[in-house]
Scaffold this motif. Structure first.
Motif, PDB file in Angstrom:
ATOM      1  N   VAL A  31       0.870  -1.256   0.236  1.00 17.43           N
ATOM      2  CA  VAL A  31       0.004  -0.135  -0.081  1.00 17.43           C
ATOM      3  C   VAL A  31       0.943   1.185   0.116  1.00 17.43           C
ATOM      4  N   LYS A  32       1.962   1.117   0.849  1.00 15.65           N
ATOM      5  CA  LYS A  32       2.935   2.552   0.955  1.00 15.65           C
ATOM      6  C   LYS A  32       3.636   2.517  -0.401  1.00 15.65           C
ATOM      7  N   ASN A  33       3.880   1.694  -1.037  1.00 10.97           N
ATOM      8  CA  ASN A  33       4.595   1.711  -2.655  1.00 10.97           C
ATOM      9  C   ASN A  33       3.730   2.449  -3.597  1.00 10.97           C
ATOM     10  N   LEU A  34       2.216   1.794  -3.378  1.00 13.40           N
ATOM     11  CA  LEU A  34       1.382   2.449  -4.366  1.00 13.40           C
ATOM     12  C   LEU A  34       1.228   3.811  -4.161  1.00 13.40           C
ATOM     13  N   ALA A  35       0.861   4.272  -2.787  1.00 11.02           N
ATOM     14  CA  ALA A  35       0.675   5.569  -2.546  1.00 11.02           C
ATOM     15  C   ALA A  35       1.979   6.438  -3.304  1.00 11.02           C
ATOM     16  N   ARG A  36       3.212   6.068  -2.852  1.00 12.72           N
ATOM     17  CA  ARG A  36       4.408   6.880  -3.247  1.00 12.72           C
ATOM     18  C   ARG A  36       4.173   6.992  -4.819  1.00 12.72           C
ATOM     19  N   GLN A  37       3.740   5.728  -5.506  1.00  8.39           N
ATOM     20  CA  GLN A  37       3.925   5.910  -7.194  1.00  8.39           C
ATOM     21  C   GLN A  37       2.923   6.957  -7.688  1.00  8.39           C
ATOM     22  N   VAL A  38       1.634   6.783  -6.785  1.00 11.29           N
ATOM     23  CA  VAL A  38       0.505   7.699  -7.498  1.00 11.29           C
ATOM     24  C   VAL A  38       0.912   9.029  -7.293  1.00 11.29           C
ATOM     25  N   GLU A  39       1.428   9.414  -6.027  1.00 13.22           N
ATOM     26  CA  GLU A  39       1.802  10.917  -5.563  1.00 13.22           C
ATOM     27  C   GLU A  39       2.701  11.688  -6.536  1.00 13.22           C
ATOM     28  N   SER A  40       3.658  10.527  -7.073  1.00 12.78           N
ATOM     29  CA  SER A  40       4.908  11.233  -7.835  1.00 12.78           C
ATOM     30  C   SER A  40       4.361  11.479  -9.034  1.00 12.78           C
ATOM     31  N   ASP A  41       3.347  11.059  -9.475  1.00 17.09           N
ATOM     32  CA  ASP A  41       2.692  11.145 -11.083  1.00 17.09           C
ATOM     33  C   ASP A  41       1.885  12.377 -10.938  1.00 17.09           C
ATOM     34  N   ILE A  42       1.333  12.924  -9.723  1.00 23.17           N
ATOM     35  CA  ILE A  42       0.370  14.016  -9.580  1.00 23.17           C
ATOM     36  C   ILE A  42       0.837  15.388  -9.650  1.00 23.17           C
ATOM     37  N   ASP A  43       0.607  16.264 -10.206  1.00 25.15           N
ATOM     38  CA  ASP A  43       0.976  17.540 -10.288  1.00 25.15           C
ATOM     39  C   ASP A  43       0.738  18.424  -8.831  1.00 25.15           C
ATOM     40  N   LYS A  44       1.816  18.877  -8.226  1.00 23.09           N
ATOM     41  CA  LYS A  44       1.738  19.550  -7.067  1.00 23.09           C
ATOM     42  C   LYS A  44       0.417  20.310  -6.891  1.00 23.09           C
ATOM     43  N   ASN A  45      -0.076  20.782  -7.811  1.00 21.63           N
ATOM     44  CA  ASN A  45      -1.151  21.886  -7.470  1.00 21.63           C
ATOM     45  C   ASN A  45      -2.547  21.411  -7.806  1.00 21.63           C
TER      46      ASN A  45
ATOM     47  N   VAL B  27      -6.753 -13.824 -15.559  1.00 20.97           N
ATOM     48  CA  VAL B  27      -8.428 -13.793 -15.917  1.00 20.97           C
ATOM     49  C   VAL B  27      -8.710 -12.416 -16.588  1.00 20.97           C
ATOM     50  N   TYR B  28      -8.056 -11.512 -16.624  1.00 22.76           N
ATOM     51  CA  TYR B  28      -8.381 -10.046 -16.998  1.00 22.76           C
ATOM     52  C   TYR B  28      -8.600 -10.292 -18.615  1.00 22.76           C
ATOM     53  N   LYS B  29      -9.897  -9.672 -18.892  1.00 18.03           N
ATOM     54  CA  LYS B  29     -10.000  -9.900 -20.239  1.00 18.03           C
ATOM     55  C   LYS B  29     -10.392  -8.421 -21.195  1.00 18.03           C
ATOM     56  N   LYS B  30      -9.997  -7.596 -20.346  1.00 19.34           N
ATOM     57  CA  LYS B  30     -10.320  -6.214 -20.964  1.00 19.34           C
ATOM     58  C   LYS B  30      -9.215  -5.325 -21.484  1.00 19.34           C
ATOM     59  N   GLU B  31      -9.230  -4.369 -22.160  1.00 21.56           N
ATOM     60  CA  GLU B  31      -8.231  -3.915 -22.958  1.00 21.56           C
ATOM     61  C   GLU B  31      -7.707  -2.586 -21.847  1.00 21.56           C
ATOM     62  N   LEU B  32      -8.598  -2.208 -21.255  1.00 18.06           N
ATOM     63  CA  LEU B  32      -8.399  -1.064 -20.271  1.00 18.06           C
ATOM     64  C   LEU B  32      -7.178  -1.014 -19.565  1.00 18.06           C
ATOM     65  N   PRO B  33      -6.426  -0.116 -19.607  1.00 14.52           N
ATOM     66  CA  PRO B  33      -4.997  -0.148 -18.870  1.00 14.52           C
ATOM     67  C   PRO B  33      -5.165   0.047 -17.613  1.00 14.52           C
ATOM     68  N   ILE B  34      -4.597  -0.758 -16.552  1.00 10.60           N
ATOM     69  CA  ILE B  34      -4.567  -0.323 -15.157  1.00 10.60           C
ATOM     70  C   ILE B  34      -3.321   0.214 -14.854  1.00 10.60           C
ATOM     71  N   ASN B  35      -3.652   1.462 -14.140  1.00  9.40           N
ATOM     72  CA  ASN B  35      -2.346   2.231 -14.036  1.00  9.40           C
ATOM     73  C   ASN B  35      -1.458   1.882 -12.955  1.00  9.40           C
ATOM     74  N   TYR B  36      -2.006   1.507 -11.726  1.00  8.31           N
ATOM     75  CA  TYR B  36      -1.069   1.129 -10.513  1.00  8.31           C
ATOM     76  C   TYR B  36      -1.642  -0.222 -10.335  1.00  8.31           C
ATOM     77  N   ILE B  37      -0.728  -1.028 -10.062  1.00  8.13           N
ATOM     78  CA  ILE B  37      -1.011  -2.456  -9.415  1.00  8.13           C
ATOM     79  C   ILE B  37      -0.077  -2.726  -8.287  1.00  8.13           C
ATOM     80  N   GLY B  38      -1.028  -3.234  -7.206  1.00  6.14           N
ATOM     81  CA  GLY B  38      -0.076  -3.369  -6.046  1.00  6.14           C
ATOM     82  C   GLY B  38       0.666  -4.726  -5.947  1.00  6.14           C
TER      83      GLY B  38
END
Ligand code: AMP
Length: 372
Positions: free
Chosen positions: A24-38, A138-149
């Protein structure tokens, strides 16, 4: 590792809570770093399963954010064949917002696809998906998943918010479906002199179980002057516990000798928390578990009397000297007695009055054995 029963099925511990914490920590760090500060993102949790993950994730996330939850409800439309899905709970105006979906688990992706389509229609600026667990097979869709734990196999899991028919959400670890245990394994518990050995000898025949007494195995080794015996002797003579590593390895070997047994009565083991943890892990590897700890409760004064009496005929040096006996109780009270809490926490402790005739006590024990 533990095995737990939920409704009619058995689950073994698969991802311990400390590993989940670091994912969970790892995911939070990744998401955080991709988001613009403002940017103030809005995290949207998909109920019910994600509530635990979402709660932990947002506390790991550094920066301003909003949090909301939605639920995908299916209800029958006007015609009985029409199965309409609707998102309940989006009250915010999402126009121009960065929306980040929080999912506990994505398998086929069908639900996610529907949610994604609904959010897209809200004119969001950006839509991203974070999932704690993902089943790539089992994932059948094309939709990209941005962050996977963590990627996991296609096996049913519960715990940390995920349920099996609504139960199991409150387990701190993730558990995975396993086969039904075949054995009946019972820890016969109690202080020295409580009558464990006497009772086990009777009960093993009634229930067709193998009786393993670690004390007996040590004494056998001492008698035969094996290396193990020589090592154990110096501890036993003083009434001290033999070191865990030695005892655990010996216990495992005894179980392996009887791999096809119907089950075991463990007598004198576990005696420390490390032994109890090792026993759970060892059995879980085999898809087995401890069905229960059955404890003979006897007051200490009565026990000293019994042991001194036994010492007259047992030939056990640790039964004749009162100071050695007192030391065994000291070991019991400081290292072993806490195991009551250990098994109680698993809902697996059954205390029994150990004062009475042998037959009376056998009857009390049998009543519990029958239910396990
Ligand atoms: P018991 O016959 O169960 O009373 O055990 C006699 C002695 O064997 C104990 O006082 C310990 O020295 C040793 N022993 C037996 N089982 C264990 C165990 N599970 N862990 C450590 N020492 C043990």
């Amino acid at each position: 590792m533990k095995i737990t029963r939920i409704h009619d099925l058995y689950f073994k511990e698969f991802i311990p809570s400390d590993e989940i914490t670091s994912i969970v920590k790892n995911l939070a760090r990744q998401v955080e770093s991709d988001i613009d500060k403002n940017e103030v993102p809005i995290f949207v949790g998909i109920l019910n399963g994600c509530f635990v993950f979402a709660a932990d994730f947002i506390r790991e996330y550094n920066g301003n954010c909003e949090v909301s939850f939605v639920k995908l409800a299916s209800y029958n439309g006007t015609s009985s064949t029409e199965n309409v899905k609707k998102l309940v709970g989006i009250n915010e105006d999402l126009t121009g917002r960065t929306v980040i979906i929080l999912e506990d688990i994505i398998d086929t992706g069908t639900t996610l696809q529907e949610i994604y389509t609904i959010f897209r229609s809200h004119n969001v600026k950006e839509l991203k998906i974070v999932t704690l667990f993902f089943k790539p097979d089992v994932y059948k869709k094309e939709l990209p998943i941005n962050y996977i734990g963590k990627n996991i196999d296609d096996k049913f899991i519960v715990g940390y918010g995920l349920d099996y028919n609504e139960l199991g959400r409150n387990l701190p670890s993730i558990y995975q479906l396993t086969t039904q245990p075949k054995m009946k394994n019972i820890v016969l518990f109690g202080p020295p002199g409580a009558g464990k050995g006497t009772q086990a000898t009777v009960l093993k025949d009634t229930y067709n179980l193998i009786h393993i007494s670690t004390g007996d195995v040590f004494r056998y080794n001492i008698k035969n002057q094996t290396e193990l015996g020589l090592l154990a002797k110096k501890y036993m003579d003083e009434g001290d516990l033999v070191p865990d590593e030695v005892t655990i390895n010996m216990l495992k070997a005894e179980v392996e000798k009887n791999a096809n047994a119907n089950g075991f009565i463990f007598d004198g083991f576990p005696r420390t928390e490390d032994q109890a943890v090792a026993l759970d892990a060892f059995l879980a590897e085999k898809g087995e578990r401890i069905n229960g700890m059955v404890a003979l409760e006897v007051p200490e004064d009565l026990l000293v009397e019994r042991l001194l009496e036994r010492g007259k005929t047992s030939g056990r040096t640790d039964d004749t000297d009162e100071s050695k006996i007192r030391n065994r109780f000291n070991e019991y009270n400081t290292k072993t007695a806490i195991l009551k809490d250990f098994y109680e926490a698993q809902g697996n402790y059954f205390g029994i009055n150990g004062v009475g005739s042998i037959e009376e006590i056998t009857a009390r024990l049998s009543e519990v054995f029958d239910t396990l």
